[in-house]
Design a protein around this motif. Structure first.
Motif, PDB file in Angstrom:
ATOM      1  N   ARG A 200       0.822  -1.214   0.000  1.00  0.00           N
ATOM      2  CA  ARG A 200       0.000   0.000   0.000  1.00  0.00           C
ATOM      3  C   ARG A 200       0.855   1.263   0.000  1.00  0.00           C
ATOM      4  NH1 ARG A 200      -2.587   0.873   6.047  1.00  0.00           N
ATOM      5  NH2 ARG A 200      -0.655   0.663   7.235  1.00  0.00           N
ATOM      6  N   MET A 201       2.149   1.132   0.345  1.00  0.00           N
ATOM      7  CA  MET A 201       3.057   2.280   0.308  1.00  0.00           C
ATOM      8  C   MET A 201       3.459   2.641  -1.120  1.00  0.00           C
ATOM      9  SD  MET A 201       3.793   3.305   3.505  1.00  0.00           S
ATOM     10  CE  MET A 201       5.481   3.809   3.802  1.00  0.00           C
ATOM     11  N   THR A 202       3.335   1.688  -2.045  1.00  0.00           N
ATOM     12  CA  THR A 202       3.781   1.939  -3.425  1.00  0.00           C
ATOM     13  C   THR A 202       2.661   1.864  -4.449  1.00  0.00           C
ATOM     14  OG1 THR A 202       4.367  -0.408  -3.681  1.00  0.00           O
ATOM     15  CG2 THR A 202       6.124   1.086  -2.996  1.00  0.00           C
ATOM     16  N   GLU A 203       1.441   1.629  -4.001  1.00  0.00           N
ATOM     17  CA  GLU A 203       0.355   1.369  -4.949  1.00  0.00           C
ATOM     18  C   GLU A 203       0.072   2.552  -5.875  1.00  0.00           C
ATOM     19  OE1 GLU A 203      -3.159   2.359  -1.638  1.00  0.00           O
ATOM     20  OE2 GLU A 203      -2.865   0.329  -2.387  1.00  0.00           O
ATOM     21  N   ASP A 204       0.322   3.779  -5.406  1.00  0.00           N
ATOM     22  CA  ASP A 204       0.094   4.946  -6.254  1.00  0.00           C
ATOM     23  C   ASP A 204       1.305   5.304  -7.112  1.00  0.00           C
ATOM     24  OD1 ASP A 204      -2.368   5.142  -5.025  1.00  0.00           O
ATOM     25  OD2 ASP A 204      -1.634   6.543  -3.502  1.00  0.00           O
ATOM     26  N   ILE A 205       2.474   4.787  -6.731  1.00  0.00           N
ATOM     27  CA  ILE A 205       3.717   5.156  -7.399  1.00  0.00           C
ATOM     28  C   ILE A 205       3.963   4.284  -8.626  1.00  0.00           C
ATOM     29  CG2 ILE A 205       6.224   5.405  -7.080  1.00  0.00           C
ATOM     30  CD1 ILE A 205       5.645   5.709  -4.064  1.00  0.00           C
ATOM     31  N   ILE A 206       3.546   3.017  -8.549  1.00  0.00           N
ATOM     32  CA  ILE A 206       3.778   2.065  -9.638  1.00  0.00           C
ATOM     33  C   ILE A 206       2.424   1.592 -10.165  1.00  0.00           C
ATOM     34  CG2 ILE A 206       4.927  -0.090 -10.305  1.00  0.00           C
ATOM     35  CD1 ILE A 206       6.662   0.279  -7.754  1.00  0.00           C
ATOM     36  N   PRO A 207       1.890   2.255 -11.200  1.00  0.00           N
ATOM     37  CA  PRO A 207       0.545   1.929 -11.677  1.00  0.00           C
ATOM     38  C   PRO A 207       0.456   0.675 -12.543  1.00  0.00           C
ATOM     39  CG  PRO A 207       1.469   3.714 -12.980  1.00  0.00           C
ATOM     40  CD  PRO A 207       2.479   3.399 -11.915  1.00  0.00           C
ATOM     41  N   ASP A 208       1.578   0.206 -13.093  1.00  0.00           N
ATOM     42  CA  ASP A 208       1.570  -0.943 -14.002  1.00  0.00           C
ATOM     43  C   ASP A 208       1.348  -2.237 -13.217  1.00  0.00           C
ATOM     44  OD1 ASP A 208       2.459  -3.182 -15.623  1.00  0.00           O
ATOM     45  OD2 ASP A 208       3.341  -1.723 -16.997  1.00  0.00           O
ATOM     46  N   GLN A 209       0.229  -2.901 -13.471  1.00  0.00           N
ATOM     47  CA  GLN A 209      -0.107  -4.106 -12.714  1.00  0.00           C
ATOM     48  C   GLN A 209       0.879  -5.235 -12.962  1.00  0.00           C
ATOM     49  OE1 GLN A 209      -2.533  -4.295 -10.297  1.00  0.00           O
ATOM     50  NE2 GLN A 209      -1.453  -6.209  -9.855  1.00  0.00           N
ATOM     51  N   ASN A 210       1.382  -5.338 -14.187  1.00  0.00           N
ATOM     52  CA  ASN A 210       2.365  -6.388 -14.477  1.00  0.00           C
ATOM     53  C   ASN A 210       3.635  -6.194 -13.660  1.00  0.00           C
ATOM     54  OD1 ASN A 210       0.741  -7.713 -16.339  1.00  0.00           O
ATOM     55  ND2 ASN A 210       1.486  -6.482 -18.046  1.00  0.00           N
ATOM     56  N   ALA A 211       4.041  -4.935 -13.520  1.00  0.00           N
ATOM     57  CA  ALA A 211       5.215  -4.637 -12.699  1.00  0.00           C
ATOM     58  C   ALA A 211       4.942  -4.948 -11.235  1.00  0.00           C
ATOM     59  CB  ALA A 211       5.619  -3.172 -12.863  1.00  0.00           C
ATOM     60  N   LEU A 212       3.753  -4.581 -10.774  1.00  0.00           N
ATOM     61  CA  LEU A 212       3.387  -4.846  -9.385  1.00  0.00           C
ATOM     62  C   LEU A 212       3.382  -6.342  -9.082  1.00  0.00           C
ATOM     63  CD1 LEU A 212       0.498  -2.265  -8.856  1.00  0.00           C
ATOM     64  CD2 LEU A 212       2.771  -2.198  -7.833  1.00  0.00           C
ATOM     65  N   ASP A 213       2.953  -7.131 -10.056  1.00  0.00           N
ATOM     66  CA  ASP A 213       2.903  -8.581  -9.856  1.00  0.00           C
ATOM     67  C   ASP A 213       4.298  -9.173  -9.633  1.00  0.00           C
ATOM     68  OD1 ASP A 213       0.175  -8.534 -10.117  1.00  0.00           O
ATOM     69  OD2 ASP A 213       0.161  -9.175 -12.222  1.00  0.00           O
ATOM     70  N   LEU A 214       5.316  -8.517 -10.199  1.00  0.00           N
ATOM     71  CA  LEU A 214       6.691  -8.995 -10.029  1.00  0.00           C
ATOM     72  C   LEU A 214       7.269  -8.597  -8.672  1.00  0.00           C
ATOM     73  CD1 LEU A 214       8.112  -8.058 -13.555  1.00  0.00           C
ATOM     74  CD2 LEU A 214       7.486 -10.347 -12.761  1.00  0.00           C
ATOM     75  N   LEU A 215       6.752  -7.500  -8.126  1.00  0.00           N
ATOM     76  CA  LEU A 215       7.314  -6.920  -6.903  1.00  0.00           C
ATOM     77  C   LEU A 215       6.670  -7.535  -5.659  1.00  0.00           C
ATOM     78  CD1 LEU A 215       7.441  -3.194  -8.071  1.00  0.00           C
ATOM     79  CD2 LEU A 215       9.422  -4.653  -7.605  1.00  0.00           C
ATOM     80  N   THR A 216       6.897  -8.798  -5.451  1.00  0.00           N
ATOM     81  CA  THR A 216       6.265  -9.478  -4.322  1.00  0.00           C
ATOM     82  C   THR A 216       6.969  -9.143  -3.003  1.00  0.00           C
ATOM     83  OG1 THR A 216       7.672 -11.440  -4.503  1.00  0.00           O
ATOM     84  CG2 THR A 216       5.651 -11.404  -5.829  1.00  0.00           C
ATOM     85  N   PRO A 217       6.217  -8.972  -1.922  1.00  0.00           N
ATOM     86  CA  PRO A 217       6.854  -8.791  -0.611  1.00  0.00           C
ATOM     87  C   PRO A 217       7.761  -9.960  -0.248  1.00  0.00           C
ATOM     88  CG  PRO A 217       4.530  -8.191  -0.507  1.00  0.00           C
ATOM     89  CD  PRO A 217       4.747  -8.824  -1.859  1.00  0.00           C
ATOM     90  N   GLU A 218       7.373 -11.166  -0.663  1.00  0.00           N
ATOM     91  CA  GLU A 218       8.151 -12.354  -0.315  1.00  0.00           C
ATOM     92  C   GLU A 218       9.575 -12.308  -0.876  1.00  0.00           C
ATOM     93  OE1 GLU A 218       3.975 -13.026   0.285  1.00  0.00           O
ATOM     94  OE2 GLU A 218       5.048 -12.398  -1.528  1.00  0.00           O
ATOM     95  N   SER A 219       9.732 -11.698  -2.060  1.00  0.00           N
ATOM     96  CA  SER A 219      11.078 -11.612  -2.644  1.00  0.00           C
ATOM     97  C   SER A 219      11.970 -10.698  -1.805  1.00  0.00           C
ATOM     98  CB  SER A 219      11.000 -11.113  -4.097  1.00  0.00           C
ATOM     99  OG  SER A 219      10.531  -9.776  -4.163  1.00  0.00           O
TER     100      SER A 219
END
Length: 308
Positions: A200-219
């Motif tokens: 939720r800290m980055t949801e407005d900064i990175i709008p591309d859903q494909n990019a968000l899917d790569l940026l997992t908290p687990e990684s």
């Protein structure tokens, strides 16, 4: 060898959501008993509720682990001390501290209210100071501790609209740089994690859903676990995101020497390219090393003998 935290006690701040939740779950999965700290506020720090922390605790307990929820505000040292006291009363020690709690109040510096600036610095920087201070003597006495500060690329490199956040995130790097020196002989290791993840800290900064899917908290959590393991490094800035891992360094160039008669602002300005030459640059450990380097450079140029 598999990293295990059996017998270890961990405190994770801001653990009700996002990265903190991921960190707490993985520490517990690997055997740690976890204090899940979360004020439960919104992304900007407003509000508060234990619900988020309690939900994470339930996940841990349901999976067979041990955890307690705590709603201490990291900006309040007394509340933080009470949280640490509760952990020690229940489990007898604190081995790991993950300073993860944070808020955002993004605005350009010209438009940012001073109250917002102070609040962001209080949460990120002073929150890390408060939590670290509260566990420091415990870790010294038990001759073991692992502490992680959460820094950010916004602090390391800058980001428009985040002067408050960037200043705080650089501040925790300075905190690490000194605490790793003070804690080393007591078995305390202090590192920084610079994460990039879809939260939720980055949801407005990175709008591309494909990019968000790569940026997992687990990684990112995989990097966190490495920084708090028994074999963890010390004074390491680990950048992590989307499966990428890198080390950020603060380096200093070899620089130049100007004799006394040439030590003018004009000569410094005229020699900026030589001063910035990357050949021979290195990472310094401890502020005195810079002083020693400059004294040695001047002594060689002037034929002065050092050290008696």
């Amino acid at each position: 060898m598999t990293i295990s935290f059996e017998g270890r006690v961990a405190i994770v701040t801001g653990a009700g959501n996002g990265l903190g939740r991921s960190h707490a779950l993985e520490l517990a999965r690997r055997g740690a008993r976890v204090v899940v700290n979360d004020l439960g506020g919104a992304r900007d720090g407003s509000g508060g509720s234990l619900t988020a922390a309690e939900t994470v605790v339930k996940e841990i307990v349901d999976a067979g682990g041990e955890a307690i929820a705590n709603g201490a505000n990291v900006t309040d040292y007394q509340q933080v001390q009470e949280m640490v006291t509760e952990a020690v009363a229940r489990w007898g020690r604190v081995d790991i501290l993950v300073n993860n709690a944070g808020i955002l109040r993004d605005k350009s510096f010209a438009k940012a209210p001073m109250d917002d600036f102070k609040l962001v610095v209080d949460v990120h920087l002073m929150g890390s100071v408060n939590c670290t201070k509260a566990v420091w003597d415990i870790m010294r006495e038990q001759q073991y501790g692992r502490i992680v500060m959460t820094t950010s690329s916004s602090g390391l490199y800058g980001n428009f609209g985040q002067s408050n956040y960037g200043a705080a995130k650089t501040g925790v790097v300075g905190l690490m740089n000194t605490l790793h020196l003070e804690g080393e002989k007591y078995g305390i290791k202090v590192n920084c994690l610079s994460p990039t993840a879809a939260t939720r800290m980055t949801e407005d900064i990175i709008p591309d859903q494909n990019a968000l899917d790569l940026l997992t908290p687990e990684s990112v959590t995989a990097g966190l676990i490495a920084l708090v393991a028994d074999d963890a490094p010390n004074r390491f800035i680990l950048c992590a995101g989307a499966g990428g891992y890198a080390k950020a360094r603060i380096v200093e160039t070899e620089g130049i020497y100007l004799p006394p008669e040439q030590q003018t602002a004009e000569n410094v300005l005229a020699n900026l390219d030589a001063i910035a030459d990357e050949k021979g640059q290195r990472e310094l450990v401890g502020g005195l090393n810079q002083t020693v380097k400059f004294i040695q450079k001047a002594a060689r140029a002037m034929g002065v003998s050092l050290g008696g």
